[in-house]
Write a protein that holds these residues in place. Structure first.
Motif, PDB file in Angstrom:
ATOM      1  N   TYR A  67       3.797 -49.530 -20.956  1.00  0.00           N
ATOM      2  CA  TYR A  67       2.637 -50.215 -21.555  1.00  0.00           C
ATOM      3  C   TYR A  67       1.472 -49.244 -21.744  1.00  0.00           C
ATOM      4  O   TYR A  67       0.811 -49.258 -22.786  1.00  0.00           O
ATOM      5  CB  TYR A  67       2.223 -51.386 -20.659  1.00  0.00           C
ATOM      6  CG  TYR A  67       0.945 -52.055 -21.089  1.00  0.00           C
ATOM      7  CD1 TYR A  67       0.924 -52.924 -22.190  1.00  0.00           C
ATOM      8  CD2 TYR A  67      -0.248 -51.834 -20.405  1.00  0.00           C
ATOM      9  CE1 TYR A  67      -0.258 -53.538 -22.584  1.00  0.00           C
ATOM     10  CE2 TYR A  67      -1.428 -52.445 -20.789  1.00  0.00           C
ATOM     11  CZ  TYR A  67      -1.432 -53.295 -21.882  1.00  0.00           C
ATOM     12  OH  TYR A  67      -2.598 -53.911 -22.270  1.00  0.00           O
ATOM     13  N   CYS A  68       1.240 -48.401 -20.742  1.00  0.00           N
ATOM     14  CA  CYS A  68       0.154 -47.410 -20.863  1.00  0.00           C
ATOM     15  C   CYS A  68       0.378 -46.505 -22.071  1.00  0.00           C
ATOM     16  O   CYS A  68      -0.566 -46.184 -22.810  1.00  0.00           O
ATOM     17  CB  CYS A  68       0.069 -46.561 -19.594  1.00  0.00           C
ATOM     18  SG  CYS A  68      -0.498 -47.448 -18.129  1.00  0.00           S
ATOM     19  N   GLN A  69       1.614 -46.093 -22.283  1.00  0.00           N
ATOM     20  CA  GLN A  69       1.921 -45.222 -23.418  1.00  0.00           C
ATOM     21  C   GLN A  69       1.717 -45.951 -24.746  1.00  0.00           C
ATOM     22  O   GLN A  69       1.236 -45.368 -25.714  1.00  0.00           O
ATOM     23  CB  GLN A  69       3.356 -44.710 -23.278  1.00  0.00           C
ATOM     24  CG  GLN A  69       3.543 -43.760 -22.098  1.00  0.00           C
ATOM     25  CD  GLN A  69       4.994 -43.462 -21.799  1.00  0.00           C
ATOM     26  OE1 GLN A  69       5.910 -44.134 -22.298  1.00  0.00           O
ATOM     27  NE2 GLN A  69       5.240 -42.452 -20.962  1.00  0.00           N
ATOM     28  N   GLN A  70       2.063 -47.243 -24.785  1.00  0.00           N
ATOM     29  CA  GLN A  70       1.835 -48.024 -25.995  1.00  0.00           C
ATOM     30  C   GLN A  70       0.342 -48.166 -26.290  1.00  0.00           C
ATOM     31  O   GLN A  70      -0.084 -48.091 -27.444  1.00  0.00           O
ATOM     32  CB  GLN A  70       2.479 -49.403 -25.849  1.00  0.00           C
ATOM     33  CG  GLN A  70       3.996 -49.374 -25.810  1.00  0.00           C
ATOM     34  CD  GLN A  70       4.578 -50.729 -25.454  1.00  0.00           C
ATOM     35  OE1 GLN A  70       3.882 -51.742 -25.471  1.00  0.00           O
ATOM     36  NE2 GLN A  70       5.857 -50.744 -25.100  1.00  0.00           N
ATOM     37  N   VAL A  71      -0.448 -48.367 -25.241  1.00  0.00           N
ATOM     38  CA  VAL A  71      -1.903 -48.461 -25.417  1.00  0.00           C
ATOM     39  C   VAL A  71      -2.455 -47.144 -25.945  1.00  0.00           C
ATOM     40  O   VAL A  71      -3.299 -47.124 -26.850  1.00  0.00           O
ATOM     41  CB  VAL A  71      -2.580 -48.849 -24.084  1.00  0.00           C
ATOM     42  CG1 VAL A  71      -4.095 -48.700 -24.187  1.00  0.00           C
ATOM     43  CG2 VAL A  71      -2.209 -50.272 -23.694  1.00  0.00           C
ATOM     44  N   ASP A  72      -1.964 -46.033 -25.408  1.00  0.00           N
ATOM     45  CA  ASP A  72      -2.415 -44.718 -25.883  1.00  0.00           C
ATOM     46  C   ASP A  72      -2.068 -44.519 -27.360  1.00  0.00           C
ATOM     47  O   ASP A  72      -2.892 -44.021 -28.145  1.00  0.00           O
ATOM     48  CB  ASP A  72      -1.782 -43.607 -25.046  1.00  0.00           C
ATOM     49  CG  ASP A  72      -2.329 -43.542 -23.638  1.00  0.00           C
ATOM     50  OD1 ASP A  72      -3.420 -44.097 -23.405  1.00  0.00           O
ATOM     51  OD2 ASP A  72      -1.668 -42.932 -22.775  1.00  0.00           O
ATOM     52  N   GLN A  73      -0.863 -44.904 -27.759  1.00  0.00           N
ATOM     53  CA  GLN A  73      -0.453 -44.760 -29.151  1.00  0.00           C
ATOM     54  C   GLN A  73      -1.291 -45.640 -30.065  1.00  0.00           C
ATOM     55  O   GLN A  73      -1.678 -45.230 -31.167  1.00  0.00           O
ATOM     56  CB  GLN A  73       1.035 -45.108 -29.301  1.00  0.00           C
ATOM     57  CG  GLN A  73       1.964 -44.075 -28.701  1.00  0.00           C
ATOM     58  CD  GLN A  73       1.838 -42.710 -29.368  1.00  0.00           C
ATOM     59  OE1 GLN A  73       1.739 -42.601 -30.584  1.00  0.00           O
ATOM     60  NE2 GLN A  73       1.817 -41.672 -28.549  1.00  0.00           N
TER      61      GLN A  73
END
Length: 293
Positions: A67-73
């Protein structure tokens, strides 16, 4: 919504594997990082297996890291969009009068073929609807036949459309009498366009209102059909005539110094034009310049 600072602490801890290094990188105390992780674990359950010199993610922790990576993207995509980096993807929205639209729409499709990640949305509309569509943010770009006096809009000169006197190809043109014999093929802007053009070509005439009317169409793509069949004459902008599919069936009568209608490009003044829209405008103006010379 999850606190973004807590997510930043968790993401860094998952990457670095150590509370001390995570705190140093983020400029926080180790206690603050630990508190952020505790907040997340109260919400999502156990996220980490704590070992003496490292941490290991639980299944819930791995899901939260995704989820953190999706938010960053998503953040990077938003920044790119706001900075105009997506000049070759997304929607191209343009609303315009009919005559110029006949020329612009195929060019927009050419542009879409060159930039497959762009999507063209074009609408033919009268001036009042163009204004409403741009002010209502339904279209980013619009073209008007007048310069609007509205502080919410930015307007600049786009091009000029010369008006043309168009007759059937097989008719021998002998002046005003020929127009009387043929009759006028009218359209929504026909009287205004014909008045402006014919008053210059025939300054002593009584005007188009005194000529017989041989037909009417409100579809700009069909106005020249009766002319091509020998049923009358009309007055249209050059771009509308050039878009007609039966050019050999038409003749254009030279009227001396051309009468030109100015077209104005409009968009909202409160925010900048997107990079995508700016690229499309430059492309269309280059095509118009090539066609009108």
């Amino acid at each position: 919504m999850v606190n973004p600072q807590w997510l930043a602490s968790f993401s860094s801890l998952a990457r670095l594997g150590n509370f001390t290094r995570t705190a140093e990188q983020l400029g926080l105390t180790q206690a603050a990082v630990s508190q952020h992780i505790k907040h997340l674990e109260r919400q999502f359950g156990a996220l980490l297996i704590r070992r003496p010199r490292s941490v290991e993610l639980t299944p819930a922790g791995a899901a939260l890291l995704d989820y953190c990576q999706q938010v960053d993207q998503a953040g990077l995509a938003l920044a790119a969009r706001l900075q105009g980096a997506e000049a070759e993807r997304g929607e191209i929205g343009l609303v315009s009068p009919g005559s110029i639209g006949l020329a612009l729409y195929p060019w927009l499709l050419d542009y879409q073929q060159q930039h497959p990640q762009c999507v063209v949305r074009h609408r033919f509309a009268p001036d009042a609807e163009v204004l409403e569509a741009v002010l209502g943010n339904r279209f980013e770009l619009g073209l008007l036949t007048f310069n609007p006096d509205d502080p919410r809009l930015h307007a600049r000169h786009f091009t000029e459309e010369p008006l043309e006197l168009i007759l059937p190809a097989g008719v021998l043109y002998q002046g005003w009498e020929t127009l009387q014999q043929l009759g006028f093929i009218d359209h929504p802007d026909g009287t205004g366009m014909a008045t402006r053009l014919l008053s210059r070509r025939y300054p002593g005439s009584r005007g188009v209102k005194d000529l017989p009317r041989s037909g009417f169409s409100n579809q700009v793509g069909l106005i020249l059909e009766p002319v091509a069949r020998g049923l009358g004459f009309t007055v249209l902008p050059r771009l509308a005539r050039q878009a007609f599919h039966q050019q050999p069936a038409l003749q254009v009568v030279e009227c001396g110094n051309p009468v030109r209608d100015t077209l104005w490009l409009i968009h909202r003044a409160e925010w900048p034009l997107s990079a995508r829209a700016a690229a499309v405008v430059a492309y269309l103006q280059a095509r118009v310049g090539q066609l009108l010379g």
